[in-house]
Design a protein around this motif. Structure first.
Motif, short mmCIF file in Angstrom:
data_model
loop_
_atom_site.label_atom_id
_atom_site.label_comp_id
_atom_site.label_asym_id
_atom_site.label_seq_id
_atom_site.Cartn_x
_atom_site.Cartn_y
_atom_site.Cartn_z
N SER A 1 0.81 -1.21 0.00
CA SER A 1 0.00 0.00 0.00
C SER A 1 0.85 1.27 0.00
O SER A 1 0.35 2.34 -0.37
CB SER A 1 -0.94 0.00 1.19
OG SER A 1 -0.21 -0.07 2.39
N LEU B 1 1.16 3.48 -3.14
CA LEU B 1 0.11 4.46 -3.45
C LEU B 1 0.57 5.88 -3.14
O LEU B 1 0.02 6.85 -3.69
CB LEU B 1 -1.16 4.15 -2.67
CG LEU B 1 -1.90 2.89 -3.06
CD1 LEU B 1 -3.02 2.61 -2.08
CD2 LEU B 1 -2.43 3.00 -4.47
N LEU B 2 1.55 6.03 -2.26
CA LEU B 2 2.01 7.37 -1.89
C LEU B 2 2.77 8.05 -3.02
O LEU B 2 3.09 9.23 -2.91
CB LEU B 2 2.89 7.29 -0.64
CG LEU B 2 2.16 6.81 0.62
CD1 LEU B 2 3.13 6.75 1.78
CD2 LEU B 2 0.98 7.69 0.94
N SER B 3 3.04 7.35 -4.10
CA SER B 3 3.67 7.99 -5.25
C SER B 3 2.69 8.86 -6.03
O SER B 3 3.10 9.71 -6.82
CB SER B 3 4.27 6.94 -6.18
OG SER B 3 3.24 6.11 -6.69
N HIS B 4 1.39 8.70 -5.78
CA HIS B 4 0.37 9.55 -6.39
C HIS B 4 0.18 10.80 -5.53
O HIS B 4 -0.07 10.70 -4.33
CB HIS B 4 -0.96 8.81 -6.52
CG HIS B 4 -0.87 7.56 -7.34
ND1 HIS B 4 -0.82 7.58 -8.70
CD2 HIS B 4 -0.79 6.26 -6.96
CE1 HIS B 4 -0.74 6.36 -9.15
NE2 HIS B 4 -0.70 5.52 -8.11
N ASN C 1 -2.18 13.08 -5.12
CA ASN C 1 -3.45 13.26 -4.41
C ASN C 1 -3.56 12.34 -3.20
O ASN C 1 -4.04 12.75 -2.14
CB ASN C 1 -4.63 13.02 -5.35
CG ASN C 1 -4.75 14.10 -6.41
OD1 ASN C 1 -4.27 15.21 -6.21
ND2 ASN C 1 -5.36 13.76 -7.52
N ILE C 2 -3.12 11.12 -3.36
CA ILE C 2 -3.16 10.18 -2.24
C ILE C 2 -2.16 10.58 -1.17
O ILE C 2 -2.44 10.47 0.03
CB ILE C 2 -2.92 8.75 -2.74
CG1 ILE C 2 -4.09 8.34 -3.65
CG2 ILE C 2 -2.77 7.78 -1.58
CD1 ILE C 2 -3.96 6.99 -4.27
N LEU C 3 -1.01 11.09 -1.58
CA LEU C 3 -0.01 11.55 -0.61
C LEU C 3 -0.56 12.72 0.20
O LEU C 3 -0.39 12.76 1.43
CB LEU C 3 1.28 11.96 -1.32
CG LEU C 3 2.39 12.48 -0.43
CD1 LEU C 3 2.83 11.41 0.56
CD2 LEU C 3 3.55 12.96 -1.26
N ASN C 4 -1.24 13.65 -0.45
CA ASN C 4 -1.84 14.79 0.27
C ASN C 4 -2.90 14.30 1.27
O ASN C 4 -2.96 14.78 2.40
CB ASN C 4 -2.46 15.78 -0.70
CG ASN C 4 -1.43 16.51 -1.52
OD1 ASN C 4 -0.27 16.59 -1.13
ND2 ASN C 4 -1.84 17.01 -2.67
N LEU C 5 -3.72 13.37 0.86
CA LEU C 5 -4.73 12.82 1.74
C LEU C 5 -4.08 12.09 2.93
O LEU C 5 -4.53 12.21 4.07
CB LEU C 5 -5.63 11.86 0.97
CG LEU C 5 -6.78 11.24 1.74
CD1 LEU C 5 -7.76 12.30 2.18
CD2 LEU C 5 -7.46 10.20 0.89
N PHE C 6 -3.01 11.36 2.66
CA PHE C 6 -2.30 10.65 3.72
C PHE C 6 -1.73 11.62 4.75
O PHE C 6 -1.86 11.41 5.95
CB PHE C 6 -1.17 9.81 3.11
CG PHE C 6 -0.29 9.16 4.13
CD1 PHE C 6 -0.69 8.01 4.78
CD2 PHE C 6 0.95 9.70 4.44
CE1 PHE C 6 0.12 7.41 5.73
CE2 PHE C 6 1.77 9.11 5.38
CZ PHE C 6 1.35 7.96 6.02
N GLN D 1 -4.58 13.14 6.81
CA GLN D 1 -5.11 12.16 7.75
C GLN D 1 -4.11 11.92 8.89
O GLN D 1 -4.49 11.82 10.06
CB GLN D 1 -5.41 10.85 7.04
CG GLN D 1 -5.92 9.76 7.93
CD GLN D 1 -7.31 10.02 8.45
OE1 GLN D 1 -8.08 10.73 7.84
NE2 GLN D 1 -7.63 9.47 9.60
#
Length: 92
Positions: free
Chosen positions: A70, A73-76, A78-83, A86
């Motif tokens: 998982s 996914l932090l290479s994206h 938008n997902i990194l910003n959400l991570f 959070q």
């Protein structure tokens, strides 16, 4: 996903109720009944639900773990910003 959540919440409801009713026969009885229920569910899943995903390549576990975890996914962005959002909201 909603069916999985419903089944999970049903287990959270029925488990303590069954444990409470079976407690009069001893604590071991509640765990034995739970073991039988889990075994029956395992048999049901093994016989009724068919395999839908067959892995065709023969890679080592370590290489599969590196490419399919998982954290990739932090290479994206938008997902990194959400991570990050959070993560810091949990700290506060």
């Amino acid at each position: 996903m909603s069916l999985i959540a419903a089944a999970s919440f049903f287990g959270w409801l029925v488990g303590p109720l069954a444990g409470g009713y079976l407690a009069q026969y001893g604590a071991a009885m509640a765990f034995q009944v739970a073991a039988v229920a889990v075994f029956l569910c395992m048999i049901f899943v093994a016989t009724v639900i068919k395999e839908t995903h067959k892995v065709s390549n023969e890679q080592s576990f370590l290489s599969l773990f590196k490419s399919n975890n998982s954290l990739t996914l932090l290479s994206h962005p938008n997902i990194l910003n959400l991570f990050v959002l959070q993560f810091f909201s949990v700290l506060v």
